[in-house]
Design a protein around this motif. Structure first.
Motif, short mmCIF file in Angstrom:
data_model
loop_
_atom_site.label_atom_id
_atom_site.label_comp_id
_atom_site.label_asym_id
_atom_site.label_seq_id
_atom_site.Cartn_x
_atom_site.Cartn_y
_atom_site.Cartn_z
N THR A 1 -11.87 6.86 -5.69
CA THR A 1 -11.01 6.87 -4.64
C THR A 1 -11.24 7.95 -3.61
OG1 THR A 1 -9.60 8.27 -6.13
CG2 THR A 1 -8.91 5.97 -5.97
N LEU B 1 -2.34 11.40 -6.24
CA LEU B 1 -3.11 10.62 -7.26
C LEU B 1 -2.43 11.04 -8.64
CD1 LEU B 1 -4.73 8.39 -8.37
CD2 LEU B 1 -6.98 9.93 -8.14
N VAL C 1 -5.11 0.40 3.81
CA VAL C 1 -4.85 1.51 2.72
C VAL C 1 -4.76 2.81 3.47
CG1 VAL C 1 -5.62 2.62 0.77
CG2 VAL C 1 -5.81 0.18 0.86
N LEU D 1 -0.55 7.02 -5.23
CA LEU D 1 -1.08 6.12 -6.29
C LEU D 1 -0.82 6.59 -7.83
CD1 LEU D 1 -4.50 4.95 -5.14
CD2 LEU D 1 -2.36 4.11 -4.34
N SER E 1 -11.04 7.94 0.05
CA SER E 1 -9.92 7.48 0.74
C SER E 1 -8.90 8.82 0.75
CB SER E 1 -9.17 6.58 0.05
OG SER E 1 -10.07 5.25 0.13
N VAL F 1 -11.99 7.08 -11.87
CA VAL F 1 -10.91 6.69 -10.74
C VAL F 1 -11.13 7.64 -9.67
CG1 VAL F 1 -8.48 6.51 -10.29
CG2 VAL F 1 -9.44 5.60 -12.14
N TYR G 1 -8.14 -3.13 -4.37
CA TYR G 1 -7.06 -2.34 -3.67
C TYR G 1 -7.68 -1.67 -2.41
CZ TYR G 1 -3.39 1.01 -2.39
OH TYR G 1 -2.30 1.70 -1.56
N LEU G 2 -8.62 -0.91 -2.81
CA LEU G 2 -9.29 -0.04 -1.80
C LEU G 2 -10.12 -0.70 -0.66
CD1 LEU G 2 -10.70 2.84 -4.21
CD2 LEU G 2 -8.75 3.03 -2.59
N LEU H 1 -8.62 -1.60 -9.00
CA LEU H 1 -8.60 -0.31 -7.94
C LEU H 1 -9.54 -0.76 -6.78
CD1 LEU H 1 -7.82 2.51 -7.03
CD2 LEU H 1 -9.41 3.53 -8.65
N ILE I 1 -5.01 8.69 0.86
CA ILE I 1 -4.09 8.82 -0.37
C ILE I 1 -3.65 10.54 -0.32
CG2 ILE I 1 -4.28 9.10 -3.07
CD1 ILE I 1 -6.55 6.86 -2.76
N THR J 1 0.85 -1.16 0.09
CA THR J 1 0.05 -0.07 0.03
C THR J 1 0.92 1.38 0.00
OG1 THR J 1 -0.06 -0.07 2.32
CG2 THR J 1 -1.85 -1.11 1.11
#
Length: 217
Positions: free
Chosen positions: A85, A64, A58, A12, A88, A81, A52-53, A49, A61, A8
């Motif tokens: 995200t 990005l 995680v 990103l 997060s 995307v 991953y999330l 994605l 973020i 992680t």
């Protein structure tokens, strides 16, 4: 297993490999845009994605970044995307996109800004038109300058410009003039890269055949 087999990170990077055409010097993972390939790639990115999330480790973020390829060709995927995200994001998240000069229209820049993009990097490379032709970049000096002006008017926190030095036929004065023009146009950040002629690129093959002379270190 169900877990994504990657570490992680608060930073990103999303690679979007599609281009209108392939530049002579580009060594990166890229293909010419095809609708079917784009749809398949979008599905794969969303699946990876989401996986991953869904992990419990995680971190928020902080950055990005969308690179390519030419990610600005496909703003809808960028929007998707960012939407996935968003929950997060850390406070003050930086969201950056590489933008081709042809995509720096007021409408497309506004779309990116509405989606949450706050930093863009314009792939200008040089303002010298004979050098742009060597690189396979199909825009003019005027179009490059207009792209910078439109990007600044769009109100991003940072407008970065990529410039390349060491292009075959480029003079020292050309590189200096490129930098001075960026300063005059008020860019926020300048990224300068030496041209590296990778063997598998078209430019690299021309150098190997002795048809183009490259500069030494």
């Amino acid at each position: 297993g169900d877990e994504t087999p990657y570490p992680t990170s608060p930073n990103l990077y999303v690679h979007i490999p599609f281009c209108r055409s392939i530049c002579t010097h580009c060594p990166y993972n890229k293909i010419v845009y095809r609708e079917a390939s784009y749809r398949a790639y979008t599905t794969a990115v969303e699946r990876e994605l989401a996986q991953y999330l869904a992990r419990h480790d995680v971190p928020p973020i902080q950055t990005l970044y969308f690179g390519g390829g030419t990610p600005s060709m496909t703003p809808d995927l960028i929007e998707r995307v960012i939407a996935m995200t968003g929950d997060s994001f850390a406070e003050g998240v930086e969201i950056g996109v590489e933008v081709h000069p042809h995509d720096a229209t007021p409408e497309q820049l506004a779309q990116l800004k509405r989606a949450g993009v706050n930093r863009i990097s314009l792939g200008i490379e040089t303002f010298q038109e004979e050098l742009l032709r060597i690189l396979g970049r199909n825009y003019t000096r005027e179009e490059a300058e207009q792209a910078i002006q439109k990007a600044r008017q769009a109100g991003f926190d940072c407008v970065d410009v990529n410039m390349i030095y060491g292009i075959p036929g480029q003079r020292r004065a050309d590189a200096v003039a490129d930098v001075n023009r960026c300063i005059a146009l008020g860019v926020d950040h300048l990224s300068a890269y030496p041209l590296i002629t990778f063997e598998h690129t078209r430019l690299g093959k021309l150098v190997a055949e002795g048809k183009i002379r490259e500069y030494g270190d």
